[in-house]
Write an enzyme that holds these catalytic residues in place. Structure first.
Site, PDB file in Angstrom:
ATOM      1  N   HIS A 184      72.203  36.041  55.705  1.00 10.24           N
ATOM      2  CA  HIS A 184      71.147  36.667  54.949  1.00 10.24           C
ATOM      3  C   HIS A 184      71.527  37.657  53.785  1.00 10.24           C
ATOM      4  CE1 HIS A 184      68.313  35.707  58.988  1.00 10.24           C
ATOM      5  NE2 HIS A 184      69.315  36.251  59.678  1.00 10.24           N
ATOM      6  N   SER A 305      82.571  34.175  26.229  1.00 13.61           N
ATOM      7  CA  SER A 305      81.491  34.190  25.369  1.00 13.61           C
ATOM      8  C   SER A 305      81.292  34.412  24.260  1.00 13.61           C
ATOM      9  CB  SER A 305      80.356  35.772  26.304  1.00 13.61           C
ATOM     10  OG  SER A 305      79.358  35.566  24.959  1.00 13.61           O
ATOM     11  N   LYS A 311      83.244  39.243  28.627  1.00 15.76           N
ATOM     12  CA  LYS A 311      83.012  38.808  29.216  1.00 15.76           C
ATOM     13  C   LYS A 311      83.850  37.298  30.265  1.00 15.76           C
ATOM     14  CE  LYS A 311      79.290  38.190  31.090  1.00 15.76           C
ATOM     15  NZ  LYS A 311      78.281  37.107  30.578  1.00 15.76           N
ATOM     16  N   GLU A 318      79.918  27.706  38.392  1.00 17.92           N
ATOM     17  CA  GLU A 318      78.800  27.905  37.890  1.00 17.92           C
ATOM     18  C   GLU A 318      79.059  25.649  37.617  1.00 17.92           C
ATOM     19  OE1 GLU A 318      77.215  30.584  35.109  1.00 17.92           O
ATOM     20  OE2 GLU A 318      79.310  30.353  34.947  1.00 17.92           O
TER      21      GLU A 318
END
Ligand code: ARG
Length: 486
Positions: A184, A305, A311, A318
């Site tokens: 979970h 980024s 970043k 992804e």
């Protein structure tokens, strides 16, 4: 196996430029099926029905099938030895032209079969016109696709082993190091990092098995089914099967030309691979975030980024996660395309190829890059160990301890529940409680309890088959290394 779309496109552009004989206003006499037609095909129809822009990818399979077919025609006396030789040389020359990027693919010739056959006729004359004896494009395309998928399955099996090797290397490198195991998405029980890595080894192992199972049904020769009913000419299907390395031939000509089950199975097997890659990617995205800091992805496998200089983004996982949509979509396209088709061949079936190719490209690329990404990934073992120390992760061990002392499990569960509630109130972990504090909840608790409340004690106690203890994980790792031959 070609997976690079860009290079193929540039080859075609080159082919179109260098070709001098390409005509756009071809009449139907030049079409191989033009005999019964008195009007020229509308340009819009040619554009709509053409599949050459994607099925040219099957040129090698199409030529291999034609070579075997022609050899059989010679053996059966359906064409002469000289004609057979002309066909053989003609096809070989065409294959070379395609490979060199100088073959002119013509959309007005619809598909890869017609493009090659027409080029053969143009090149060698009447012998070329005999190649299609006792054959239809309906069994021909089925053959091409099977040959393609047979090879694709092997390529994927190799790539799956690459990913599995990366997991086994990580399991070996971090043997003994612990991390939190989750259910979970809540910290549940401590596990070995190696155990987590070998979980993925198993998942991708099932994928490999599924592919080789599906390969059994891919690996059946369809040629000889002809248009749908077989042929009256004395062909030898078993000979063609042996030539092309098929262990058997299909049983029913009608089923054969309308069958794409093998393509569905292949794409379904690929969809599971992609889902596994996607689930892994999700973990990598989480683990590499500042919230978790469980892993460090290599700089060379991340991107920055354009606005936020600090970043370092996990774009590879992804994108893999994102590409799952198209693979699942490809499976849906295939299933939906098939669902209403009457026997036997219907042109709808031409819509099978793009989902198949796209699935192969996406999954192959995903597997290759994942193997590399994993090979460059580092676990933050100190942080992971720290994370196992909070969240009362040895609560089940305390319950098991009580069970060993003859407390019924349900009662033990309740006792530990109360102990954890006490810990929450006192802002302490289980291991930080004193013996007296613990004994408030059960008098059977003694000094030996502290051994089971440690992370190491917890992990090492899980010796059931498939469990996370060091002994079991070492066995699993040795088995994996044996299987991979590393
Ligand atoms: N391009 C077709 C396909 O992919 C080949 C078979 C066409 N057969 C036909 N009779 N039109 O399915």
């Amino acid at each position: 196996m070609q997976t690079n779309k860009t290079s193929k496109t540039s080859k075609t552009n080159k082919a179109n430029k260098t070709n001098k004989t390409s005509k756009t206003n071809m009449t139907n006499e030049t079409k191989l099926w033009g005999g019964r037609f008195s009007e020229k095909t509308a340009a819009s129809v040619e554009a709509f029905t053409a599949s050459i822009h994607y099925d040219r990818r099957l040129y090698r399979q199409d030529i291999a099938g034609s070579q075997a077919h022609a050899k059989m025609l010679v053996r059966q006396g359906l064409i002469s030895v000289e004609e057979g030789e002309q066909i053989r040389q003609g096809l070989a020359a065409i294959e070379q032209e395609i490979e060199q990027g100088v073959f002119a693919f013509k959309p007005e010739l619809e598909d890869i079969h017609m493009n090659i056959e027409k080029a053969l006729v143009d090149r060698i004359g009447p012998a070329g016109a005999k190649l299609h004896t006792a054959r239809s494009r309906n069994d021909q395309i089925n053959l091409d696709l099977r040959l393609y998928l047979r090879e694709a399955s092997e390529v994927l099996a190799g790539l799956l082993d690459g990913v599995r090797t990366s997991f086994v290397s990580l399991a070996r490198r971090y043997l003994g190091a612990v991390m939190p195991g989750y259910t979970h998405m809540q910290r549940a029980q401590p596990v070995l990092i190696s155990h987590h890595m070998l979980a993925y080894y198993e998942m991708f192992g099932r994928d490999r098995e599924r592919l080789s199972d599906c390969a059994k049904r891919i690996n059946v020769l369809p040629l000889g089914a002809a248009a749908l009913a077989g042929t009256g000419l004395p062909i030898d299907r078993e000979f063609v099967a042996a030539e092309l390395g098929f262990p058997k031939v299909t049983a029913n000509s009608m089923d054969t030309v309308g069958d794409r089950d093998f393509a569905v199975e292949f794409v379904a097997a690929c969809t599971l691979i992609q889902l596994h890659l996607s689930r892994l990617s999700e973990e990598l995205v989480l683990w590499s975030s500042s919230e978790f800091r469980f892993v460090e992805l290599a700089d060379s496998f991340c991107t920055g980024s354009s606005i936020m200089p600090q970043k370092k983004n996990p774009d590879i996982p992804e994108l893999i996660r994102g590409k799952s949509g198209r693979v699942v979509g490809n499976l849906m396209s295939l299933l939906t395309m098939l669902k209403g088709l009457p026997l036997t061949y219907n042109r709808d079936l031409q819509e099978d190829k793009e989902p198949v190719f796209d699935t192969m490209d996406t999954v192959a690329q995903g597997l290759a890059i994942t193997a590399e990404l994993l090979a460059h990934m580092k676990f933050n073992t100190a942080r992971l160990e720290e994370a196992t120390k909070t969240g009362y992760m040895t609560a089940t061990d305390l319950a098991d301890y009580l069970v060993v002392k003859n407390v019924p499990f349900r009662q033990a569960h309740a006792i530990v529940g109360q102990t954890v509630a006490y810990c929450v109130k006192k802002k302490k972990e289980l291991i930080e409680l004193s013996l007296e504090e613990l004994r408030q909840f059960s008098p059977v608790i003694e000094d030996d309890v502290f051994a089971v409340l440690t992370v190491k004690g917890s992990v090492d106690s899980r010796r059931s088959t498939g469990g996370t203890s060091m002994v079991r994980v070492k066995e699993a790792l040795a088995k994996a290394e044996r299987e991979l031959g590393i």
